[in-house]
Write a protein that holds these residues in place. Sequence first.
Motif, PDB file in Angstrom:
ATOM      1  N   GLY A  77       0.817  -1.209   0.000  1.00  0.00           N
ATOM      2  CA  GLY A  77       0.000   0.000   0.000  1.00  0.00           C
ATOM      3  C   GLY A  77       0.849   1.257   0.000  1.00  0.00           C
ATOM      4  N   ASP A  78       0.236   2.364   0.373  1.00  0.00           N
ATOM      5  CA  ASP A  78       0.935   3.647   0.382  1.00  0.00           C
ATOM      6  C   ASP A  78       1.341   4.101   1.776  1.00  0.00           C
ATOM      7  N   VAL A  79       1.184   3.214   2.750  1.00  0.00           N
ATOM      8  CA  VAL A  79       1.616   3.510   4.113  1.00  0.00           C
ATOM      9  C   VAL A  79       2.838   2.655   4.421  1.00  0.00           C
ATOM     10  N   PRO A  80       3.957   3.259   4.818  1.00  0.00           N
ATOM     11  CA  PRO A  80       5.121   2.446   5.177  1.00  0.00           C
ATOM     12  C   PRO A  80       4.811   1.559   6.370  1.00  0.00           C
ATOM     13  N   LEU A  81       5.569   0.489   6.497  1.00  0.00           N
ATOM     14  CA  LEU A  81       5.374  -0.441   7.601  1.00  0.00           C
ATOM     15  C   LEU A  81       6.394  -0.159   8.694  1.00  0.00           C
ATOM     16  N   ASN A  82       6.060  -0.572   9.894  1.00  0.00           N
ATOM     17  CA  ASN A  82       6.914  -0.335  11.061  1.00  0.00           C
ATOM     18  C   ASN A  82       7.163  -1.618  11.826  1.00  0.00           C
ATOM     19  N   GLY A  83       8.317  -1.681  12.466  1.00  0.00           N
ATOM     20  CA  GLY A  83       8.591  -2.748  13.423  1.00  0.00           C
ATOM     21  C   GLY A  83       8.823  -4.106  12.799  1.00  0.00           C
ATOM     22  N   ASP A  84       9.198  -5.043  13.656  1.00  0.00           N
ATOM     23  CA  ASP A  84       9.435  -6.406  13.190  1.00  0.00           C
ATOM     24  C   ASP A  84       8.134  -7.137  12.874  1.00  0.00           C
ATOM     25  N   ASP A  85       6.995  -6.564  13.295  1.00  0.00           N
ATOM     26  CA  ASP A  85       5.699  -7.180  12.996  1.00  0.00           C
ATOM     27  C   ASP A  85       5.027  -6.529  11.791  1.00  0.00           C
ATOM     28  N   ASN A  86       5.719  -5.614  11.141  1.00  0.00           N
ATOM     29  CA  ASN A  86       5.233  -4.983   9.903  1.00  0.00           C
ATOM     30  C   ASN A  86       3.881  -4.283  10.069  1.00  0.00           C
ATOM     31  N   HIS A  87       3.682  -3.615  11.195  1.00  0.00           N
ATOM     32  CA  HIS A  87       2.425  -2.879  11.360  1.00  0.00           C
ATOM     33  C   HIS A  87       2.499  -1.555  10.592  1.00  0.00           C
ATOM     34  N   LEU A  88       1.342  -0.990  10.309  1.00  0.00           N
ATOM     35  CA  LEU A  88       1.284   0.253   9.548  1.00  0.00           C
ATOM     36  C   LEU A  88       1.908   1.400  10.340  1.00  0.00           C
ATOM     37  N   HIS A  89       2.617   2.247   9.635  1.00  0.00           N
ATOM     38  CA  HIS A  89       3.244   3.419  10.251  1.00  0.00           C
ATOM     39  C   HIS A  89       2.159   4.318  10.843  1.00  0.00           C
ATOM     40  N   PRO A  90       2.291   4.701  12.115  1.00  0.00           N
ATOM     41  CA  PRO A  90       1.305   5.617  12.706  1.00  0.00           C
ATOM     42  C   PRO A  90       1.512   7.052  12.218  1.00  0.00           C
ATOM     43  N   GLN A  91       0.810   7.980  12.793  1.00  0.00           N
ATOM     44  CA  GLN A  91       0.888   9.414  12.490  1.00  0.00           C
ATOM     45  C   GLN A  91       0.346   9.787  11.108  1.00  0.00           C
ATOM     46  N   GLY A  92      -0.351   8.863  10.463  1.00  0.00           N
ATOM     47  CA  GLY A  92      -0.951   9.190   9.175  1.00  0.00           C
ATOM     48  C   GLY A  92       0.040   9.396   8.045  1.00  0.00           C
ATOM     49  N   ILE A  93       1.186   8.736   8.132  1.00  0.00           N
ATOM     50  CA  ILE A  93       2.223   8.893   7.110  1.00  0.00           C
ATOM     51  C   ILE A  93       1.808   8.185   5.820  1.00  0.00           C
ATOM     52  N   LYS A  94       1.995   8.860   4.684  1.00  0.00           N
ATOM     53  CA  LYS A  94       1.687   8.289   3.371  1.00  0.00           C
ATOM     54  C   LYS A  94       2.894   8.426   2.439  1.00  0.00           C
ATOM     55  N   LEU A 102       3.760  12.892   2.241  1.00  0.00           N
ATOM     56  CA  LEU A 102       2.654  13.633   1.644  1.00  0.00           C
ATOM     57  C   LEU A 102       2.434  14.940   2.393  1.00  0.00           C
ATOM     58  N   TYR A 103       2.314  16.019   1.630  1.00  0.00           N
ATOM     59  CA  TYR A 103       2.108  17.356   2.192  1.00  0.00           C
ATOM     60  C   TYR A 103       3.230  17.686   3.187  1.00  0.00           C
ATOM     61  N   ALA A 104       2.861  18.111   4.384  1.00  0.00           N
ATOM     62  CA  ALA A 104       3.893  18.506   5.356  1.00  0.00           C
ATOM     63  C   ALA A 104       4.492  17.318   6.093  1.00  0.00           C
ATOM     64  N   LEU A 105       3.870  16.150   5.944  1.00  0.00           N
ATOM     65  CA  LEU A 105       4.354  14.958   6.655  1.00  0.00           C
ATOM     66  C   LEU A 105       5.437  14.268   5.827  1.00  0.00           C
ATOM     67  N   LYS A 106       6.607  14.855   5.810  1.00  0.00           N
ATOM     68  CA  LYS A 106       7.728  14.328   5.048  1.00  0.00           C
ATOM     69  C   LYS A 106       8.537  13.332   5.885  1.00  0.00           C
ATOM     70  N   CYS A 107       9.103  12.343   5.211  1.00  0.00           N
ATOM     71  CA  CYS A 107       9.895  11.317   5.902  1.00  0.00           C
ATOM     72  C   CYS A 107      11.020  11.947   6.728  1.00  0.00           C
ATOM     73  N   THR A 108      11.672  12.939   6.140  1.00  0.00           N
ATOM     74  CA  THR A 108      12.848  13.524   6.789  1.00  0.00           C
ATOM     75  C   THR A 108      12.504  14.441   7.960  1.00  0.00           C
ATOM     76  N   ASN A 109      11.207  14.636   8.225  1.00  0.00           N
ATOM     77  CA  ASN A 109      10.845  15.380   9.436  1.00  0.00           C
ATOM     78  C   ASN A 109      11.364  14.651  10.677  1.00  0.00           C
ATOM     79  N   CYS A 110      11.303  13.322  10.620  1.00  0.00           N
ATOM     80  CA  CYS A 110      11.737  12.512  11.763  1.00  0.00           C
ATOM     81  C   CYS A 110      12.961  11.659  11.438  1.00  0.00           C
ATOM     82  N   HIS A 111      13.052  11.205  10.206  1.00  0.00           N
ATOM     83  CA  HIS A 111      14.142  10.311   9.811  1.00  0.00           C
ATOM     84  C   HIS A 111      15.314  11.133   9.275  1.00  0.00           C
ATOM     85  N   GLN A 112      16.342  11.234  10.084  1.00  0.00           N
ATOM     86  CA  GLN A 112      17.512  12.021   9.731  1.00  0.00           C
ATOM     87  C   GLN A 112      18.526  11.163   8.965  1.00  0.00           C
ATOM     88  N   VAL A 113      19.739  11.643   8.828  1.00  0.00           N
ATOM     89  CA  VAL A 113      20.755  10.913   8.057  1.00  0.00           C
ATOM     90  C   VAL A 113      21.391   9.782   8.864  1.00  0.00           C
TER      91      VAL A 113
END
Length: 214
Positions: A77-94, A102-113
């Motif tokens: 789908g269009d929601v990244p997965l999280n954790g070793d159990d592959n659950h959907l990424h929270p916070q409405g990330i797309k 998507l929009y202001a919810l960019k990956c790099t807001n939280c995921h740094q280098v």
Amino acid sequence: MNFPAYRIKIRRITICSTLLVAGIALATTAFKKEEQHTGVNNAASMSEADIKASQEAFMKVYKVFMSPRCMNCHPAGDVPLNGDDNHLHPQGIKRGKDGKGLYALKCTNCHQVENTPGLNMPPGAEEWHLPPADMKMVFEGKTPYELAKQMKDPKQNGGKSLQDLIEHMKTDLVKWGWEPGDGRTTPPMSYTEFYDTFKEWIDTGAALPDKNAR
């Protein structure tokens, strides 16, 4: 009319036709076999030994591609997965059009280098993103045959050649999978073994696994 000569001529035509049909059948069988193993119509001929070695190599790296460290960024789908159990990424990330959110919810807001220190804190690496919306490169739910075929198809892999795929496996984003931060498991083989085995798959012809392989 010279009937004996006529019969000989007919017999010769029949024999030639039979040989032609047999030749076409053999060529078609070989073509289908080659296409099944390579996924392309104009691939160079591969020996049985190369096909077997190539298939075995992909089956090994397939386990890495199905691990959370790879599959979580290659969801169906269009929601990244999280954790070793592959659950959907929270916070409405797309995914977003470019795969960077998507929009202001960019990956790099939280995921740094690099990884944020601490247990289960946001991981990070250079160019953190999902594949773009027009080239999703889904791993989730793919069989070995389906994934290998998709992976080597430039129309589905972002226009990459087989050599480009090898180079991609050297990127920091891929290597991150073996340094995922506290609270996350690593893939089922070392990075060096993974890279060498993936390269072996390519070098031996990038053969497709059997369609029933799991």
